[in-house]
Design a protein around this motif. Sequence first.
Motif, PDB file in Angstrom:
ATOM      1  N   LEU A  55      13.734  43.075 -19.091  1.00  0.00           N
ATOM      2  CA  LEU A  55      14.266  41.722 -19.013  1.00  0.00           C
ATOM      3  C   LEU A  55      15.561  41.500 -19.782  1.00  0.00           C
ATOM      4  CD1 LEU A  55      11.096  39.446 -19.296  1.00  0.00           C
ATOM      5  CD2 LEU A  55      12.428  39.950 -17.258  1.00  0.00           C
ATOM      6  N   ASP A  56      15.763  42.213 -20.871  1.00  0.00           N
ATOM      7  CA  ASP A  56      16.938  41.914 -21.690  1.00  0.00           C
ATOM      8  C   ASP A  56      18.220  42.312 -20.973  1.00  0.00           C
ATOM      9  OD1 ASP A  56      18.100  44.602 -22.828  1.00  0.00           O
ATOM     10  OD2 ASP A  56      15.937  44.810 -23.063  1.00  0.00           O
ATOM     11  N   MET A  57      19.313  41.661 -21.383  1.00  0.00           N
ATOM     12  CA  MET A  57      20.623  41.893 -20.773  1.00  0.00           C
ATOM     13  C   MET A  57      21.525  42.769 -21.637  1.00  0.00           C
ATOM     14  SD  MET A  57      20.514  40.430 -17.880  1.00  0.00           S
ATOM     15  CE  MET A  57      19.826  39.100 -16.914  1.00  0.00           C
ATOM     16  N   GLY A  58      20.928  43.492 -22.560  1.00  0.00           N
ATOM     17  CA  GLY A  58      21.712  44.410 -23.371  1.00  0.00           C
ATOM     18  C   GLY A  58      22.076  43.860 -24.733  1.00  0.00           C
ATOM     19  N   ALA A  59      22.387  44.768 -25.647  1.00  0.00           N
ATOM     20  CA  ALA A  59      22.737  44.408 -27.024  1.00  0.00           C
ATOM     21  C   ALA A  59      24.247  44.233 -27.155  1.00  0.00           C
ATOM     22  CB  ALA A  59      22.242  45.481 -27.986  1.00  0.00           C
ATOM     23  N   LYS A  60      24.659  43.118 -27.730  1.00  0.00           N
ATOM     24  CA  LYS A  60      26.075  42.809 -27.938  1.00  0.00           C
ATOM     25  C   LYS A  60      26.338  42.582 -29.434  1.00  0.00           C
ATOM     26  CE  LYS A  60      26.401  42.760 -23.470  1.00  0.00           C
ATOM     27  NZ  LYS A  60      26.525  41.527 -22.698  1.00  0.00           N
ATOM     28  N   ASP A  61      27.610  42.642 -29.842  1.00  0.00           N
ATOM     29  CA  ASP A  61      27.954  42.397 -31.242  1.00  0.00           C
ATOM     30  C   ASP A  61      27.468  41.015 -31.663  1.00  0.00           C
ATOM     31  OD1 ASP A  61      29.175  44.839 -31.330  1.00  0.00           O
ATOM     32  OD2 ASP A  61      31.218  44.064 -31.207  1.00  0.00           O
ATOM     33  N   GLU A  68      28.981  44.647 -37.201  1.00  0.00           N
ATOM     34  CA  GLU A  68      28.375  45.974 -37.286  1.00  0.00           C
ATOM     35  C   GLU A  68      26.925  45.969 -36.802  1.00  0.00           C
ATOM     36  OE1 GLU A  68      28.903  47.308 -41.276  1.00  0.00           O
ATOM     37  OE2 GLU A  68      31.012  47.809 -40.989  1.00  0.00           O
ATOM     38  N   GLU A  69      26.421  44.788 -36.423  1.00  0.00           N
ATOM     39  CA  GLU A  69      25.044  44.676 -35.948  1.00  0.00           C
ATOM     40  C   GLU A  69      25.017  44.113 -34.533  1.00  0.00           C
ATOM     41  OE1 GLU A  69      22.035  43.808 -39.258  1.00  0.00           O
ATOM     42  OE2 GLU A  69      23.820  42.729 -39.933  1.00  0.00           O
ATOM     43  N   LYS A  70      23.896  44.341 -33.855  1.00  0.00           N
ATOM     44  CA  LYS A  70      23.754  43.927 -32.463  1.00  0.00           C
ATOM     45  C   LYS A  70      22.691  42.837 -32.333  1.00  0.00           C
ATOM     46  CE  LYS A  70      26.552  47.177 -30.881  1.00  0.00           C
ATOM     47  NZ  LYS A  70      27.853  46.858 -30.253  1.00  0.00           N
ATOM     48  N   ILE A  71      22.882  42.000 -31.300  1.00  0.00           N
ATOM     49  CA  ILE A  71      21.887  41.008 -30.935  1.00  0.00           C
ATOM     50  C   ILE A  71      21.669  41.135 -29.429  1.00  0.00           C
ATOM     51  CG2 ILE A  71      23.487  39.096 -30.485  1.00  0.00           C
ATOM     52  CD1 ILE A  71      20.226  38.707 -32.449  1.00  0.00           C
ATOM     53  N   THR A  72      20.428  41.056 -28.997  1.00  0.00           N
ATOM     54  CA  THR A  72      20.131  41.245 -27.583  1.00  0.00           C
ATOM     55  C   THR A  72      20.182  39.920 -26.838  1.00  0.00           C
ATOM     56  OG1 THR A  72      18.694  43.084 -28.198  1.00  0.00           O
ATOM     57  CG2 THR A  72      18.501  42.252 -25.958  1.00  0.00           C
ATOM     58  N   GLU A  73      20.862  39.936 -25.684  1.00  0.00           N
ATOM     59  CA  GLU A  73      21.039  38.721 -24.898  1.00  0.00           C
ATOM     60  C   GLU A  73      20.114  38.703 -23.682  1.00  0.00           C
ATOM     61  OE1 GLU A  73      25.199  38.607 -23.945  1.00  0.00           O
ATOM     62  OE2 GLU A  73      25.775  38.019 -25.984  1.00  0.00           O
ATOM     63  N   GLY A  74      19.930  37.500 -23.110  1.00  0.00           N
ATOM     64  CA  GLY A  74      19.141  37.393 -21.881  1.00  0.00           C
ATOM     65  C   GLY A  74      18.125  36.269 -21.852  1.00  0.00           C
ATOM     66  N   LEU A  75      18.077  35.421 -22.876  1.00  0.00           N
ATOM     67  CA  LEU A  75      17.096  34.334 -22.888  1.00  0.00           C
ATOM     68  C   LEU A  75      17.433  33.223 -21.897  1.00  0.00           C
ATOM     69  CD1 LEU A  75      16.204  33.862 -26.686  1.00  0.00           C
ATOM     70  CD2 LEU A  75      14.799  34.904 -24.897  1.00  0.00           C
ATOM     71  N   ASP A 100      13.833  52.221 -16.495  1.00  0.00           N
ATOM     72  CA  ASP A 100      14.484  50.908 -16.469  1.00  0.00           C
ATOM     73  C   ASP A 100      15.936  50.963 -16.924  1.00  0.00           C
ATOM     74  OD1 ASP A 100      13.761  51.618 -19.065  1.00  0.00           O
ATOM     75  OD2 ASP A 100      13.508  49.546 -19.701  1.00  0.00           O
ATOM     76  N   GLU A 101      16.556  52.138 -16.843  1.00  0.00           N
ATOM     77  CA  GLU A 101      17.946  52.237 -17.276  1.00  0.00           C
ATOM     78  C   GLU A 101      18.816  51.270 -16.465  1.00  0.00           C
ATOM     79  OE1 GLU A 101      15.987  56.306 -17.544  1.00  0.00           O
ATOM     80  OE2 GLU A 101      16.208  54.756 -16.005  1.00  0.00           O
ATOM     81  N   SER A 102      19.719  50.591 -17.137  1.00  0.00           N
ATOM     82  CA  SER A 102      20.675  49.738 -16.438  1.00  0.00           C
ATOM     83  C   SER A 102      21.552  50.603 -15.549  1.00  0.00           C
ATOM     84  CB  SER A 102      21.538  48.968 -17.436  1.00  0.00           C
ATOM     85  OG  SER A 102      22.367  49.871 -18.159  1.00  0.00           O
ATOM     86  N   ASN A 103      22.226  49.983 -14.594  1.00  0.00           N
ATOM     87  CA  ASN A 103      23.102  50.759 -13.710  1.00  0.00           C
ATOM     88  C   ASN A 103      24.165  51.545 -14.471  1.00  0.00           C
ATOM     89  OD1 ASN A 103      21.612  49.819 -11.588  1.00  0.00           O
ATOM     90  ND2 ASN A 103      23.111  48.294 -10.923  1.00  0.00           N
ATOM     91  N   PRO A 104      24.861  50.931 -15.464  1.00  0.00           N
ATOM     92  CA  PRO A 104      25.846  51.716 -16.218  1.00  0.00           C
ATOM     93  C   PRO A 104      25.235  52.914 -16.949  1.00  0.00           C
ATOM     94  CG  PRO A 104      26.242  49.375 -16.525  1.00  0.00           C
ATOM     95  CD  PRO A 104      24.928  49.495 -15.820  1.00  0.00           C
ATOM     96  N   THR A 105      24.039  52.722 -17.523  1.00  0.00           N
ATOM     97  CA  THR A 105      23.396  53.822 -18.250  1.00  0.00           C
ATOM     98  C   THR A 105      22.977  54.925 -17.289  1.00  0.00           C
ATOM     99  OG1 THR A 105      22.613  52.362 -20.008  1.00  0.00           O
ATOM    100  CG2 THR A 105      21.474  54.456 -19.748  1.00  0.00           C
ATOM    101  N   CYS A 106      22.353  54.542 -16.178  1.00  0.00           N
ATOM    102  CA  CYS A 106      21.937  55.534 -15.185  1.00  0.00           C
ATOM    103  C   CYS A 106      23.152  56.274 -14.627  1.00  0.00           C
ATOM    104  CB  CYS A 106      21.164  54.852 -14.062  1.00  0.00           C
ATOM    105  SG  CYS A 106      20.301  55.999 -12.967  1.00  0.00           S
ATOM    106  N   ASN A 107      24.217  55.540 -14.348  1.00  0.00           N
ATOM    107  CA  ASN A 107      25.433  56.171 -13.827  1.00  0.00           C
ATOM    108  C   ASN A 107      26.015  57.172 -14.820  1.00  0.00           C
ATOM    109  OD1 ASN A 107      25.283  54.745 -11.460  1.00  0.00           O
ATOM    110  ND2 ASN A 107      26.759  53.174 -12.081  1.00  0.00           N
ATOM    111  N   LYS A 108      25.956  56.838 -16.109  1.00  0.00           N
ATOM    112  CA  LYS A 108      26.468  57.737 -17.141  1.00  0.00           C
ATOM    113  C   LYS A 108      25.693  59.048 -17.143  1.00  0.00           C
ATOM    114  CE  LYS A 108      27.313  57.917 -22.149  1.00  0.00           C
ATOM    115  NZ  LYS A 108      27.191  57.162 -23.429  1.00  0.00           N
TER     116      LYS A 108
END
Length: 352
Positions: A98-104, A110-117, A24-32
Amino acid sequence: MNQDKLIKTAQAMVTGNKGLIAMDESNPTCNKRFAALDIPQTPKMRLLYREMLITTPGLNEGINAAILYDETVRQKLSDGTPFVKAVKNAGIIPGIKLDMGAKDMAGFPEEKITEGLDGLRERLAEYSEMGLRFAKWRAVITIDDGVPTRRGIVNNAIILAQYAALCQEAGLVPIVEPEVLMDGKHDLKRCFSVTEHVLHTVFDQLYKQRVLTEGIILKPNMVLPGSNCQDQSNTEEIAHATVKCLMRTVPASVPGIAFLSGGQTSQQASERLNAMNANYKSEMPWALTFSFSRALQYPAMDIWNGKEENSKRAQKALHHRAICNRLACSGEYSEILEKSISSANERDLEFL
């Protein structure tokens, strides 16, 4: 909510000493990851790669379920078969990230919150129509000086619980993934403390959100020293600490715990999972299995390298890792078996 359906699906995902493959890697992660191997970073190559994975002969001998990405579930194989149907044809349960990735996190950089709700209820309805039966949401917890904070842990736990409730409302089993990262200099004791705190908080919020724990899968990190810690604990210490932490925090009603690999090597992940099952299986109320991405895929990706002529050898490598991890789920994995399975695969390839 159809509780019986949720429970049956969750149990099917972790039965028979089998696990999950996370593709389930996102496109940017898979591309990397492709870029590191000089593989073209295009939708076609991502499809060909994932097609190679899911059409691996005998993959369901070690894999019950596959976590997919939105791009993938809308694609078709080279022969025109919809990807989701191809997963089912392989005897594997299809699911979706389902999640849209972790953002500041605002106020806590210094911590992340996951977006996508936002809009998740509508997305879930569409995925259910596609025939997907479970979903995944990842929260990221970093260990460092002064972090994680109580606020960071609670905020991520609340969002995980809201996601899980929406999944069950739509008839999909939620995989709840609170990942305490192995990056850093922290020792085993510090990881234990943070992981225990995180899991207690997550299950508290799941209870408050009225999530049916019999209809979820937990996808946590193993309790590990940080990758830059000078004191790298041995396999038995890691297995003991991880099981102790889970026994303190995870309700017996949860059908299965499927570990993420989190940067461990393929063999490390298998060895540590095996030690837990070999030493503590009779004491654990839930199935202890795997939901690996890199630890399953990397050997195959490295062999495949974007070339069709390498596909059969890459599939053998993936099948090899799936069987090794199935053995680890029953406490029967060993370095000798690791090598013997690999040797058998090489002999088979001589006749291809």
